[in-house]
Every structure is written in structure tokens, then in C-alpha cells.
Design a protein around this motif. Structure first.
Motif, PDB file in Angstrom:
ATOM      1  N   ASN A   3      66.311  41.751  22.413  1.00 39.92           N
ATOM      2  CA  ASN A   3      65.427  42.924  22.304  1.00 39.92           C
ATOM      3  C   ASN A   3      64.396  42.715  21.204  1.00 39.92           C
ATOM      4  OD1 ASN A   3      64.687  45.605  23.131  1.00 39.92           O
ATOM      5  ND2 ASN A   3      65.610  46.383  21.246  1.00 39.92           N
ATOM      6  N   SER A   4      64.837  42.136  20.075  1.00 38.76           N
ATOM      7  CA  SER A   4      63.896  41.909  18.951  1.00 38.76           C
ATOM      8  C   SER A   4      62.868  40.848  19.299  1.00 38.76           C
ATOM      9  CB  SER A   4      64.682  41.521  17.695  1.00 38.76           C
ATOM     10  OG  SER A   4      65.352  40.283  17.897  1.00 38.76           O
ATOM     11  N   ARG A   5      63.249  39.904  20.159  1.00 42.87           N
ATOM     12  CA  ARG A   5      62.306  38.851  20.551  1.00 42.87           C
ATOM     13  C   ARG A   5      61.427  39.271  21.725  1.00 42.87           C
ATOM     14  NH1 ARG A   5      66.956  35.655  20.500  1.00 42.87           N
ATOM     15  NH2 ARG A   5      66.764  35.384  22.746  1.00 42.87           N
ATOM     16  N   PRO A  31      62.370  39.393  28.503  1.00 41.07           N
ATOM     17  CA  PRO A  31      62.120  40.231  29.696  1.00 41.07           C
ATOM     18  C   PRO A  31      63.395  40.901  30.216  1.00 41.07           C
ATOM     19  CG  PRO A  31      62.151  37.909  30.292  1.00 41.07           C
ATOM     20  CD  PRO A  31      62.208  37.956  28.798  1.00 41.07           C
ATOM     21  N   ALA A  32      63.184  41.855  31.127  1.00 48.11           N
ATOM     22  CA  ALA A  32      64.287  42.642  31.686  1.00 48.11           C
ATOM     23  C   ALA A  32      65.321  41.766  32.363  1.00 48.11           C
ATOM     24  CB  ALA A  32      63.748  43.679  32.670  1.00 48.11           C
ATOM     25  N   VAL A  33      64.899  40.684  33.006  1.00 52.33           N
ATOM     26  CA  VAL A  33      65.820  39.837  33.755  1.00 52.33           C
ATOM     27  C   VAL A  33      66.889  39.224  32.843  1.00 52.33           C
ATOM     28  CG1 VAL A  33      64.435  37.704  33.552  1.00 52.33           C
ATOM     29  CG2 VAL A  33      65.916  38.049  35.538  1.00 52.33           C
ATOM     30  N   VAL A  34      66.544  39.051  31.551  1.00 54.23           N
ATOM     31  CA  VAL A  34      67.511  38.525  30.584  1.00 54.23           C
ATOM     32  C   VAL A  34      68.463  39.629  30.137  1.00 54.23           C
ATOM     33  CG1 VAL A  34      67.773  37.530  28.275  1.00 54.23           C
ATOM     34  CG2 VAL A  34      65.937  36.729  29.784  1.00 54.23           C
ATOM     35  N   GLU A  44      74.856  45.224  31.800  1.00 58.73           N
ATOM     36  CA  GLU A  44      75.923  45.454  32.780  1.00 58.73           C
ATOM     37  C   GLU A  44      77.268  45.041  32.186  1.00 58.73           C
ATOM     38  OE1 GLU A  44      78.142  46.175  36.328  1.00 58.73           O
ATOM     39  OE2 GLU A  44      76.406  47.046  35.336  1.00 58.73           O
ATOM     40  N   SER A  45      77.269  43.940  31.432  1.00 59.63           N
ATOM     41  CA  SER A  45      78.494  43.475  30.785  1.00 59.63           C
ATOM     42  C   SER A  45      79.004  44.525  29.793  1.00 59.63           C
ATOM     43  CB  SER A  45      78.236  42.155  30.060  1.00 59.63           C
ATOM     44  OG  SER A  45      79.379  41.734  29.368  1.00 59.63           O
ATOM     45  N   SER A  56      60.520  50.364  33.241  1.00 62.33           N
ATOM     46  CA  SER A  56      60.636  50.513  34.702  1.00 62.33           C
ATOM     47  C   SER A  56      61.810  51.425  35.027  1.00 62.33           C
ATOM     48  CB  SER A  56      60.861  49.152  35.371  1.00 62.33           C
ATOM     49  OG  SER A  56      62.166  48.661  35.068  1.00 62.33           O
ATOM     50  N   ALA A  57      61.735  52.055  36.197  1.00 64.65           N
ATOM     51  CA  ALA A  57      62.803  52.987  36.603  1.00 64.65           C
ATOM     52  C   ALA A  57      64.135  52.256  36.744  1.00 64.65           C
ATOM     53  CB  ALA A  57      62.421  53.671  37.915  1.00 64.65           C
ATOM     54  N   ASP A  58      64.125  51.052  37.341  1.00 69.50           N
ATOM     55  CA  ASP A  58      65.361  50.287  37.516  1.00 69.50           C
ATOM     56  C   ASP A  58      65.978  49.921  36.179  1.00 69.50           C
ATOM     57  OD1 ASP A  58      65.121  50.449  40.187  1.00 69.50           O
ATOM     58  OD2 ASP A  58      64.467  48.385  40.524  1.00 69.50           O
ATOM     59  N   GLY A  59      65.142  49.480  35.271  1.00 67.14           N
ATOM     60  CA  GLY A  59      65.625  49.072  33.952  1.00 67.14           C
ATOM     61  C   GLY A  59      66.162  50.249  33.164  1.00 67.14           C
ATOM     62  N   LEU A  60      65.464  51.389  33.249  1.00 66.66           N
ATOM     63  CA  LEU A  60      65.912  52.592  32.551  1.00 66.66           C
ATOM     64  C   LEU A  60      67.284  53.031  33.068  1.00 66.66           C
ATOM     65  CD1 LEU A  60      65.304  54.856  30.525  1.00 66.66           C
ATOM     66  CD2 LEU A  60      64.143  56.088  32.369  1.00 66.66           C
ATOM     67  N   ALA A  61      67.488  52.901  34.384  1.00 70.22           N
ATOM     68  CA  ALA A  61      68.784  53.273  34.975  1.00 70.22           C
ATOM     69  C   ALA A  61      69.910  52.418  34.396  1.00 70.22           C
ATOM     70  CB  ALA A  61      68.732  53.123  36.489  1.00 70.22           C
ATOM     71  N   VAL A  62      69.640  51.126  34.175  1.00 70.60           N
ATOM     72  CA  VAL A  62      70.644  50.221  33.601  1.00 70.60           C
ATOM     73  C   VAL A  62      71.014  50.675  32.192  1.00 70.60           C
ATOM     74  CG1 VAL A  62      71.033  47.856  32.782  1.00 70.60           C
ATOM     75  CG2 VAL A  62      69.962  48.237  34.996  1.00 70.60           C
ATOM     76  N   VAL A  63      70.001  51.015  31.385  1.00 74.43           N
ATOM     77  CA  VAL A  63      70.253  51.483  30.013  1.00 74.43           C
ATOM     78  C   VAL A  63      71.003  52.812  30.030  1.00 74.43           C
ATOM     79  CG1 VAL A  63      69.208  52.110  27.801  1.00 74.43           C
ATOM     80  CG2 VAL A  63      68.192  50.293  29.177  1.00 74.43           C
TER      81      VAL A  63
END
Length: 972
Positions: A206-208, A211-214, A220-221, A266-273
Motif C-alpha cells: 500500500n505504501s509503495r 496495483p489492485a491485482v497485488v 482475501e487471505s 474501483s467498485a470491485d476493489g472497494l468490495a474486497v476491502v
């Protein structure tokens, strides 16, 4: 099944054809697979096919689904299953040795199926019969962690999460706690290790600005780690987690306070968080509920974090889960000893303005659900299953705060309600949602009384609110205008029905009936529900507030509109409307003019339901409506029976002829009702049904048995002479023997035997009595369950009062010398006090008294101890409440999963059998006891007081003296 190239080719072709759009090759392939699945090692062969890289992915995926389903059916089939082809232990061991590695190396879709299969195995075998599983998962987790392979890590954690879920839902037993300890000893430390490692990776990425894919697999873990944390902490706070609470909590809190731009953009990424944050909120809520003292050092920080988080959670539906879990945490805090967090200046107003009102107001999503999925809307709004919706949980937060700050909350919300109503009054068209919000607040914050259905509120004067706010909606001539407001008004009327005086409520009955014609499915459902609930209102003393006289003036229009509502698109199977039909028919005065169109309408609906039975609740109310119509209309006018028969018979024949098995139990219960309403001689159509009733195949399905017994009893009572013709009695006895010998139907078998004893002359049954005793004694040798023994005791008592104690003893002793004495001592005397039910208690007490005073088996001088103990049991039975003399049976019933539409028998309340008292001439069994004892003792003065003094419990001696005094009898 051997694993070779030929079988690989055969299975591959079969699975390929199961995917065919053409029905014929698909059916052939399914039949072939069903046949070979009975072979040993079939499951192992399919698992190896799934792992075969040369096979097409589609085939492997189909095979993985088949493998999972094969395990579900045959790994540990339940006792009611007819399938004898259980997987062998050797095959099980090979599958367990392969499945973890195959699951982790599989493609995602196949991995999901194999993970489910693994969990199925774990449900039965883990940990005792699969000790290698957890060490293997931990070893692979550590290897995947070293390699940074989060696809494998998440596969392992997902499997562990599924396996550990049992600790949330199963009862706390010693076995469960031992399993939990085993899992904690092995998995708690590796879980914390991967959680901390992943937390560091997230912080670094996050500090670096990675991207979302990382970030996604890392989040999820962490979500899976949090869900496992929840499972392992659910029963108690484990020592390991208490020792490492600081590490867990400090990392969890970061996810509530830190922003993750790469994901949240993004909506998908926000859902993961959000899913991770929701999992954290569930964990801290669990700790607040169960480990408040240990958690208190972290409480203030989390409460502030959650508060700030909620202020930034938008109203979009994708964020509902996070909002609900976060508010639930604050609600738990509000009712705890730490409620002073809400006592600060301006805190409660901020909560009301910032959290409650925004979440209670209708959103576009709510309007869309109202229009597009009325069943789900009602389930959430009316049936109380909306605790996981923002609207309800926001109100629960207010209720929680009101536990300790009621005046502040009441004043604040009352003002808010008035402001909302003023806003509506200023612009009714533009601000109708404000009125809806006001009504929702009053309804949702109402306090339900501990018992009954009554509610109360301090927010408004109910009658005044009803007249000024609700009545204008009820009297609106446009039943289709502002439907959500209409629904809210109807819900208020329903909720506060006990508070609305009868004259006022009756004034609006015609309006409720008008709303049955509304186009909105929710509105006419709520109108039907309101009418149905009003008809259930009881005044003090239990008297129904509304009766047939109240319903009669509006009955024709009411029934017309109810049946019309069932023609509205999407409401063809509206359970609320059908339940209302049932309730109205149970209250109204049913004339021929009402009965005719009702039976016609219900038969049309039933015939349509027969084509595709898909709504069990709706269908149940169809049959309840038919049953209550039959009972009340034919009970009043016997000439209607023939009309019902002409209308019902074709539908019942359709059910039986077209094998609509879901409706068999209902059909048999209605037929039983018709048989009982008829007067002999009954028509030949019923005799044909009697013949069908004796077909063994019908009795094989457990859900049919109670209804078939009910119908058989009706025939035996109504036309007992038919039973003694063409070998029918032999067939009926054969059925009863099979029922008695099976644990789950033994009571039903006794019901048949009891009815035979009640209905037939002794000369008819005498040739068969020996067979009956032989069958019962055989079962008694194999199983001596409390249920069976009580049923046997009732049967013997009925035999005695109908055919005499001598016939009872002689016919039993004819099977085996002195067996009557053995059963008397071992079973009758000791189990008599366990009998329950008014008629059963009276029957067994009278029969036991007759044995005491008539039978040589107890009157012989050599068995005075048995005589005394029998009297002691009779006094206990008659003098002590059931709850004091009957303990809960230790036997646990076999609870099978409800698979499919109709796994169990459902009794029709309105078609219930009237219990017959076989001893109508004996009014009081206590009086019968003491008068019988007085007569007996007069024959041998001085003998029985000595026996009573020696063998009766002191309490029972005192009770017997009291009874003698009450009935003016003396034991001399």
C-alpha cells in the motif's frame, strides 16, 4: 472400478454426454454413471480423472461435481437411505490421501468443487478419523507462505475456514470442545503467523502504491484469517488468542482506519476491502458479546474507528454488509457496561442524524426490491428477517441506546418523527419518503411484550397517530397511488392491531378489502395479512375480538377480492392471501352461497399447483383452506358433503394417479376427513380407496405414514365390517407390524393396533391376537425405548378395558408361559408414571386399577410387593403434574437434512382427528381408584392398609388418604 485407459475413456465420454443439450444422450450418460457408481473405487476413479491433465477441462469440471455429489450420498449415508453402496474404508483412505494435493493444484472452478468435497469428508471424519488432514494443511500452508503463493494459501485457508465453521453452529459438547482444542493446538500459531506476514505485505504494498491485482489476494487471505479467527473464538476465548490479543487487535484496527487507494478507487476493489472490514467488525462484536472484560482495553479505539468508518460509508447497496456489521458492533456496545461512551454531549443526536435517519430512509434499491421482488421485500420488512438490513439495524442501535438513555432517545426520535411529518405535509408528492420514514421509525421502535403479539410505544399516541397519519392512507380512493406509503400504513395497522378499538377497526374493514385489489403485490399481501392478523386478536379472557357476525356483512366481497388477488401476476401463489382465505373461512359463517364459489376457486388453484408444486407454504394453506371449509360447511350442512366429493375427488385422484408425491400426505388427510363426515354405508369410491390404502408401496415413504394411518383409522372407525372381508384384516395387521418394528414409525403402528382393538368385536380379532403379541414381543426384545414401552402400555390398557383382564393375561401367556407377569413387573409398573396426555393417563390409570382389583397376577398373596408398587405408580400417575414425573427422553431423534420439497409429514390443523375417550362412562379415574380399592379391601379387612404402609412412598400414602377423604371412601 479399476483405473485403466479403458475406464478413463468410458468415464470421459459419459461426463461429456452429461453436458449435451440433447436430452437422450444426457439421460443415457446419467444412467450409465448411476450404474457404475455402485462399483467399488468409483469415487477414486472419478477423482483420478479430475486430476488427469490430458482430459478436457469441461469434462474434468463435470467429473468434479459428480465426485462431490457421490461423496455426499455415499461417504456416510444416513440411516433412512436405501443405498447400500457405501464407499469402502480402503477407498476412503486413498481419497483422503490424494484430495488435498489435487485440490491445491486444480484450476479455480475445479478447486471449488474439490474443496467442498474435502469439507464433506471432514464433516464426518475430521479430526478423529482423519488425523493427517490438519498437519498436511499446515505443512502446505507453510510451504505456500515461503513461496509467496497466495493462490495456494487462500485455497488452504478457504478449506480450513469451511472445516472450522462447525465450531460456530454446533452445540457445545465435550466432543466438540476436544475437537476445538485439537484444532487450536495445531492451527492457532500458524494462523497468526500468516496473518502477521500478510499484514506486513499489505502495509508495504500500500505504501509503495502497488496495483489492485497485488493487493486483492492479500486482502482475501486476511478475510479468511478473520473468519477462521471467528470460528476458533466462538465457543470460548482460547488461551493462545488471549495471550496474543494485542497482535490480532492492532492489525485488525488498521483495516478500519487505513485507506487503500489502489483498491478503493474501483467498485470491485472497494468490495474486497469492505468484506475484510466487515469480518473485523464481526470479530470485535463477538469479543464484546463474550469477552468484554478482556477486550475492554481495545474498546475505545475500535468504537471511534467504527464511528468514523460509518460516517464515510455511502448508501450504495454494495456496502450494506459493512454498514450492518459496523452498526451491530455499536449496538452491542450500547447495551454493555461500557454504554457511557454514548453519554457524551451531543453523541446521541449525532448518532440519530448521522447514522440512524440516513440508514432508515428509503433508497432506490428498496423501491426496486418492492417492485421487482415482493417476496424478498416482505420477508425483510414484515417477517423480521431484516436484521441484516440497514433500516432494521439502525433502529436496533437506537433501541440499544434507549436501554440506558430512554428519555433522551424518546424525545429526540419523537421530534424527528414530527419534523418528518411536517416535511411531508408541506409537499406530500415530493416528500412522501419522509412520511414513510416516520411510520417506519414508530413501527420498528415499538416494544414487543414478553408474551403474545402485543406491542407498545412511547414515541406517539397510537390511536391519534392512527387517525391522523394512517387513516388518510387507508381512505385514499386510489389503491395504487404511492404503494410504499400504503404498505407502511397497512403494516402499522397490523402491528398495532390490539390498540385499535373494535368499532374503529371495523370502520376500515371495507378499505382493507379494497386494498386486496391493489396492483402492487406488497400492498395486497399486506392487506391480506392485516385482515388475517385482525381475526386472531384476542381480548382479555381469550375471547376472539372479531367473530362471524363482524365478517358476515363484507364476506362475499372479501372472498371475491381474495380470489381476485391470486390472479395478479406474481401473486398466483401468494401465501399471505391464501393464509387469509384460510383464516376467514375459519371465522366466517359458511353458507352454501359462500361454500360453492370457495370450493370451486380452491380446486382450480389446487389443480394448477399439482402441475408444479413449488411453494410449500402456499400449498399447505390451500389444503388447510379446503380442510376448514370441509369441516365448517359440512358440519353445518351435511348435504354439502356430496358437492365436496364431486369437486375434490377428481383432484385427489389426479394427485394419486399422476404421482404428485408432495401432496400425498395432504390428500390422505382430506380423504380421512371425508370418510369421517360420511354416514354408513359409504360409497364404493371410498372402498376402492381403501383397497389402494393397503398397497405396500404407499407405506414405504416415511412422510406418507402419519396421513395413511390417519386415513386407515378413519376407515376402521367408520366401516369396521369392511375390514373383515377379502383378507383385509391380515393386510392391515401386516402393515402395523412393519410400522411397529421401525423406530421412526412405531407409534404410528400402535395407532393402527389401538384402532383395531377399539373398532372390532373380540370374536373378529381373536384369531389374530397371538400374532399381534408375537410381533410386539419380538420388537420388545430388540428395542426397549421409552416411546415403544409407553405405546405398548397404552395398547395393553386399551385391550384390557375393551376385552377384560383375563383375556389380556391368557392371550399373552399363550405365547409364552408367565409372560404377562414378567411384562407387568418389568415394564408396566415401572413405566406407568411416564404416561402423558389426558385420555392416555385416564385409560392407563383405570386399566391398572382394574388389574390391581381383578387380576390373579396381582391379588395372589405371594406378589404383595408388586401390588403395592403398582398402586404406588397409579397414585404417582394421578396426583403429580407431568413435568414432575416425566423426564425428557435421553434418546435424540434422527434429524435428517430437509432435502427436496417434502421431506416430512405436515399435519393439517383443520383436518385433525378428534380424540375419542374409550372410557366415557368413567368420569374421574381418581374416584374410580379409591372406590375400587374400598370394595376390594372390604373383602379382606386389615390386609391392604399394611401393604400400603410398606410399599407406598410417604407422599403417595398421604395423597391416597386425601383422595379417600375427598370421595368419602375407606380402605379397611
Amino acid at each position: 472400478m479399476e483405473w485403466n485407459a479403458e475406464n478413463l475413456q468410458f468415464l470421459s465420454q459419459c461426463f461429456l454426454h452429461t453436458l449435451s443439450p440433447a436430452p437422450e444422450p444426457r439421460r443415457r450418460a446419467e444412467a450409465s454413471l448411476s450404474e457404475v457408481s455402485q462399483q467399488a473405487n468409483y469415487g477414486l476413479a472419478v477423482l483420478r480423472l479430475v486430476a488427469e491433465p490430458t482430459v478436457d477441462d469441461q469434462i474434468r469440471q463435470a467429473a468434479s461435481v459428480n465426485f462431490k455429489n457421490h461423496l455426499k450420498a455415499r461417504w456416510a449415508p444416513d440411516s433412512s437411505s436405501d443405498d447400500e453402496h457405501t464407499i469402502t474404508e480402503a477407498e476412503k483412505e486413498q481419497i483422503k490421501a490424494l484430495i488435498v494435493s489435487l485440490m491445491l493444484s486444480a484450476a479455480p472452478k475445479i478447486q471449488g468443487q474439490l474443496s467442498e468435497a474435502l469439507v464433506l469428508i471432514g464433516k464426518h471424519d475430521f479430526p478423529k478419523r482423519w488425523p493427517a488432514l490438519l498437519p498436511e494443511l499446515i505443512s502446505r500452508l507453510q510451504n505456500a507462505s515461503s513461496a509467496g503463493d497466495y493462490a495456494a494459501i487462500n485455497g488452504i485457508l478457504g478449506t480450513a475456514n469451511s472445516i472450522f465453521k462447525k465450531f460456530r453452529y454446533q452445540y457445545k459438547t465435550n466432543d466438540l470442545l476436544l475437537d476445538l482444542k485439537y484444532c487450536l493446538d495445531h492451527f492457532a500459531a500458524p494462523l497468526l503467523e500468516i496473518f502477521i506476514k500478510t499484514a506486513n505485505l499489505i502495509e508495504s504494498a500500500n505504501s509503495r502504491g502497488e496495483p489492485a491485482v497485488v493487493l486483492k489476494p492479500l486482502f482475501e487471505s486476511q478475510r479468511l484469517c478473520c473468519r477462521i479467527f471467528y470460528s476458533l473464538n466462538f465457543q470460548d476465548l482460547p488461551e493462545f488468542f488471549e495471550d496474543h490479543m494485542n497482535e490480532w487487535m492492532s492489525e485488525m484496527q488498521k483495516y478500519l482506519t487505513t485507506n487503500y487507494p489502489a483498491l478503493e478507487s474501483s467498485a470491485d476493489g472497494l468490495a474486497v476491502v469492505d468484506e475484510l472490514r466487515a469480518a473485523v467488525c464481526e470479530n470485535i462484536n463477538l469479543y464484546m458479546e463474550q469477552n468484554e472484560e478482556e477486550f475492554q482495553n481495545f474498546l475505545n479505539g475500535f468504537a471511534l474507528s467504527v464511528w468514523n468508518l460509518l460516517s464515510n460509508v455511502s448508501q450504495v447497496s454494495s456496502r450494506d454488509h459493512l454498514a450492518v456489521t459496523a452498526i451491530k458492533f455499536l449496538t452491542t456496545v450500547s447495551t454493555s457496561v461500557h454504554h457511557n461512551l454514548f453519554a457524551g454531549e451531543g453523541v446521541i443526536p449525532q448518532i440519530c442524524q448521522g447514522i440512524v435517519i440516513p440508514n432508515v430512509r428509503l433508497r432506490d434499491e428498496d423501491e426496486e426490491l418492492f417492485e421487482m421482488n415482493y417476496i424478498e421485500f416482505i420477508r425483510r420488512d414484515m417477517e423480521g428477517s431484516d436484521l441484516d438490513t440497514r433500516r432494521r439495524i439502525a433502529c436496533e442501535l437506537l433501541k440499544g441506546i434507549a436501554t440506558n438513555y430512554k428519555p433522551q432517545v424518546t424525545n429526540l426520535v419523537s421530534v424527528q418523527i414530527q419534523n418528518l411529518l411536517s416535511s411531508f405535509a408541506a409537499n406530500p408528492v415530493g416528500n412522501w419518503k419522509d412520511k414513510d420514514c416516520a411510520i417506519y421509525l414508530v413501527v420498528s421502535l415499538a416494544i414487543k411484550k414478553a408474551s403474545g403479539t402485543s406491542v407498545s410505544t412511547d414515541l406517539v399516541d397510537v390511536q391519534n397517530f392512527f387517525l391522523t397519519v394512517i387513516v388518510p392512507e387507508l381512505q385514499s380512493q386510489d389503491v395504487n397511488g404511492f404503494p410504499m406509503l400504503k404498505a407502511g400504513a397497512l403494516k402499522f395497522f397490523t402491528m398495532f392491531r390490539n390498540h385499535i378499538p373494535k368499532p374503529m377497526a371495523l370502520q376500515f374493514f371495507p378499505d382493507l378489502i379494497r386494498f386486496l385489489r391493489a396492483e402492487s403485490n406488497v400492498v395486497h399481501s399486506y392487506a391480506a395479512s392485516c385482515i388475517e392478523k385482525l381475526l386472531l386478536v384476542k381480548d382479555e379472557g381469550g375471547r376472539a375480538r372479531y367473530n362471524s357476525a363482524d365478517v358476515s356483512p363484507v364476506l362475499p366481497q372479501l372472498m371475491t377480492n381474495l380470489f381476485e388477488a391470486l390472479k395478479v401476476p406474481e401473486s398466483e401463489e401468494n401465501q399471505y392471501v391464501m393464509k387469509c382465505i384460510m383464516r376467514v373461512l375459519g371465522v366466517a359463517d359458511i353458507s352454501r352461497e359462500i361454500a360453492d364459489p370457495c370450493i370451486t376457486g380452491l380446486i382450480v388453484i389446487l389443480n394448477k399447483a399439482c402441475e408444479n408444486p413449488k411453494n410449500p407454504v402456499f400449498n399447505h394453506y390451500i389444503f388447510e383452506s379446503l380442510a376448514v371449509l370441509l369441516k365448517r360447511a359440512c358440519g353445518k350442512d351435511a348435504s354439502l358433503i356430496s358437492i365436496f366429493e364431486r369437486s375434490l375427488f377428481p383432484s385427489l385422484q389426479k394427485i394419486l394417479g399422476e404421482d404428485v408425491t408432495e401432496f400425498f400426505p395432504y390428500a390422505f388427510q382430506l380423504l380421512a376427513q371425508l370418510v369421517e363426515l360420511n354416514r354408513p354405508p359409504i360409497s364404493s369410491a371410498y372402498i376402492q380407496i381403501f383397497e389402494i390404502l393397503l398397497t405396500p408401496d404407499l407405506w414405504r415413504k416415511a412422510s406418507n405414514v402419519p396421513a395413511l394411518v390417519r386415513l386407515l383409522q378413519a376407515f376402521l372407525h367408520k366401516v369396521p365390517h369392511e375390514l373383515n372381508q377379502e383378507g383385509r384384516l391380515t393386510q392391515v395387521l401386516g402393515i402395523s407390524y412393519k410400522l411397529v418394528s421401525a423406530r421412526n414409525t412405531d407409534e404410528q403402528g400402535f395407532y393402527v393396533l389401538n384402532t383395531i382393538i377399539e373398532s372390532l368385536d373380540y370374536s373378529v380379532i381373536a384369531p389374530y391376537v397371538g400374532q399381534i403379541w408375537s410381533a410386539l414381543f419380538t420388537v420388545l426384545q430388540d428395542k426397549q425405548t421409552g416411546k415403544f414401552i409407553k405405546s405398548l402400555l397404552i395398547y395393553m390398557s386399551l385391550f384390557l378395558v375393551k376385552h377384560g383382564s383375563k383375556n389380556l393375561a391368557d392371550t399373552m401367556n399363550a405365547i409364552q408361559a408367565n409372560i404377562f407377569q414378567v411384562i407387568l413387573v418389568q415394564f408396566w409398573i415401572s413405566n406407568l408414571k411416564l404416561i402423558t396426555g389426558f385420555i392416555e393417563t385416564k385409560l392407563t390409570a383405570v386399566a391398572s386399577t382394574r388389574l390391581l382389583c381383578e387380576s390373579p397376577a396381582l391379588l395372589d398373596a405371594a406378589v404383595v410387593e408388586h401390588w403395592g408398587k403398582m398402586l404406588d405408580s397409579i397414585v404417582t400417575l394421578l396426583s403429580r403434574p407431568e413435568q414432575d414425573r416425566v423426564e425428557e427422553e435421553p434418546e435424540m431423534p434422527d434429524i435428517a437434512e430437509n432435502v427436496g420439497y417434502s421431506a416430512t409429514f405436515v399435519r393439517l390443523h383443520n383436518a385433525g382427528k378428534t380424540e375419542d375417550d374409550p372410557l366415557k362412562d368413567i368420569r374421574d379415574p381418581k374416584e374410580f381408584l379409591v372406590t375400587s380399592l374400598a370394595r376390594l379391601s372390604a373383602l379382606s379387612p386389615g390386609r391392604y392398609p399394611l401393604i400400603i404402609n410398606q410399599y407406598l412412598d410417604q407422599t403417595n400414602q398421604a395423597e391416597l388418604l386425601r383422595l379417600c377423604s375427598s370421595y368419602n371412601c375407606a380402605i379397611v
